[in-house]
Design a protein around this motif. Sequence first.
Motif, PDB file in Angstrom:
ATOM      1  N   UNK A  61       0.721  -1.131  -0.049  1.00 18.92           N
ATOM      2  CA  UNK A  61      -0.083   0.061  -0.041  1.00 18.92           C
ATOM      3  C   UNK A  61       0.794   1.273   0.045  1.00 18.92           C
ATOM      4  N   UNK A  62       1.996   1.104   0.584  1.00 25.77           N
ATOM      5  CA  UNK A  62       2.979   2.327   0.697  1.00 25.77           C
ATOM      6  C   UNK A  62       3.582   2.546  -0.637  1.00 25.77           C
ATOM      7  N   UNK A  63       3.827   1.492  -1.473  1.00 25.15           N
ATOM      8  CA  UNK A  63       4.214   1.579  -2.704  1.00 25.15           C
ATOM      9  C   UNK A  63       3.348   2.452  -3.395  1.00 25.15           C
ATOM     10  N   UNK A  64       1.982   2.046  -3.383  1.00 22.12           N
ATOM     11  CA  UNK A  64       0.825   2.611  -4.251  1.00 22.12           C
ATOM     12  C   UNK A  64       0.570   4.278  -3.625  1.00 22.12           C
ATOM     13  N   UNK A  65       1.036   4.507  -2.626  1.00 22.61           N
ATOM     14  CA  UNK A  65       0.705   5.755  -2.167  1.00 22.61           C
ATOM     15  C   UNK A  65       2.046   6.648  -2.569  1.00 22.61           C
ATOM     16  N   UNK A  66       2.961   6.124  -2.776  1.00 23.61           N
ATOM     17  CA  UNK A  66       4.014   6.516  -3.247  1.00 23.61           C
ATOM     18  C   UNK A  66       3.959   7.091  -4.773  1.00 23.61           C
ATOM     19  N   UNK A  67       3.318   5.909  -5.508  1.00 20.33           N
ATOM     20  CA  UNK A  67       2.957   6.168  -6.882  1.00 20.33           C
ATOM     21  C   UNK A  67       2.005   7.390  -6.915  1.00 20.33           C
ATOM     22  N   UNK A  68       1.004   7.314  -6.210  1.00 16.90           N
ATOM     23  CA  UNK A  68       0.039   8.432  -6.216  1.00 16.90           C
ATOM     24  C   UNK A  68       0.584   9.733  -6.005  1.00 16.90           C
ATOM     25  N   UNK A  69       1.512   9.863  -5.022  1.00 13.47           N
ATOM     26  CA  UNK A  69       2.340  11.180  -4.639  1.00 13.47           C
ATOM     27  C   UNK A  69       3.298  11.551  -5.576  1.00 13.47           C
ATOM     28  N   UNK A  70       4.146  10.697  -6.251  1.00 17.03           N
ATOM     29  CA  UNK A  70       5.322  10.950  -7.066  1.00 17.03           C
ATOM     30  C   UNK A  70       5.387   9.742  -7.971  1.00 17.03           C
TER      31      UNK A  70
END
Length: 313
Positions: free
Chosen positions: A28-37
């Motif tokens: 989920x944290x990887x996806x959050x990084x993708x959403x952000x940057x």
Amino acid sequence: MTAHAPVKFGVDLITFYNPSFWDLPDENAIQELSDRDPEAIWRKILDAAAEAGITSLEVTFGPADTDSIRRAFGGPEEFRKELEGRGMELKSAFYLEGSWEPDADRGAIADSAAAYARFIKEAGGDVLVAAPPMRTTWNARPPVFADFDLMKNVADIAHVVGHASLQEGVTTALHTEAHSTFCTARDVDLLMALTDPLFVSLCPDTGHLALSGGEPSHIVSRHRERVVLSHWKDATGPAPLRVPIDESIHDEHREYFRRVGAGSVDWFSWGRLMREIGFTDLALLELDAVADPVAEITAAREFIERSLAPVFP
């Protein structure tokens, strides 16, 4: 003696989805990084792929999906130019949209597949990889059998996707996914028989076929003329088929998968088969979310280049 061009190596981007590779706590944290940057996601993946000797990519679901490509680069043509500048190319993309239900809106499926295929083509690729639906757990009540009627519906929807993608210059290939309706030798034989080869091709995944109890080269040999792409990965051996099939099943598969040359697949038979059918221009490597993808991909590539040299040019 006929000279062969050096084989190109590709990778499915799920290989890079392990949180350890990103120094993050979970997926989920990887996806959050993708959403952000999204640029950070793609920069790290493309740099790692280049380090491992990869030149061809298969895009899959997030975090490195078509949506993140649009946000990071602006669109498919800009993505193609980015890859070309790195000496890379897009080969294929995994299609997870639409529905396989009997009452699914065929028009909506066709529109969705066409739009996805258009993206693939504009980004430089030519294969849409589609995964038939998963089986229902064996002891469900009432039971759901992967019988002729169910498989005929799968074939009908595959035809819709295949026809739509072909109008955009992209070939649809069905992926052999463990615990799906397209994983055993019988499944492959039946669905290949039910689908028109002008519209539906085959993307065999050696690891998933091994998990399902088959020997990949034996199964695929019967449908060699349908192969347009293949996923190269190994497995420890067959996995139990009569297990709960739910949202966690794909994670359960990972403990059985190994990189090419480190499991039970007969790679010499596979290499000979790929040579016999003339499919020697690309080996698309894959592992599901490994902690050190560069090391695993490099080891797989070197195994193919060295150990399979007598049978696979």
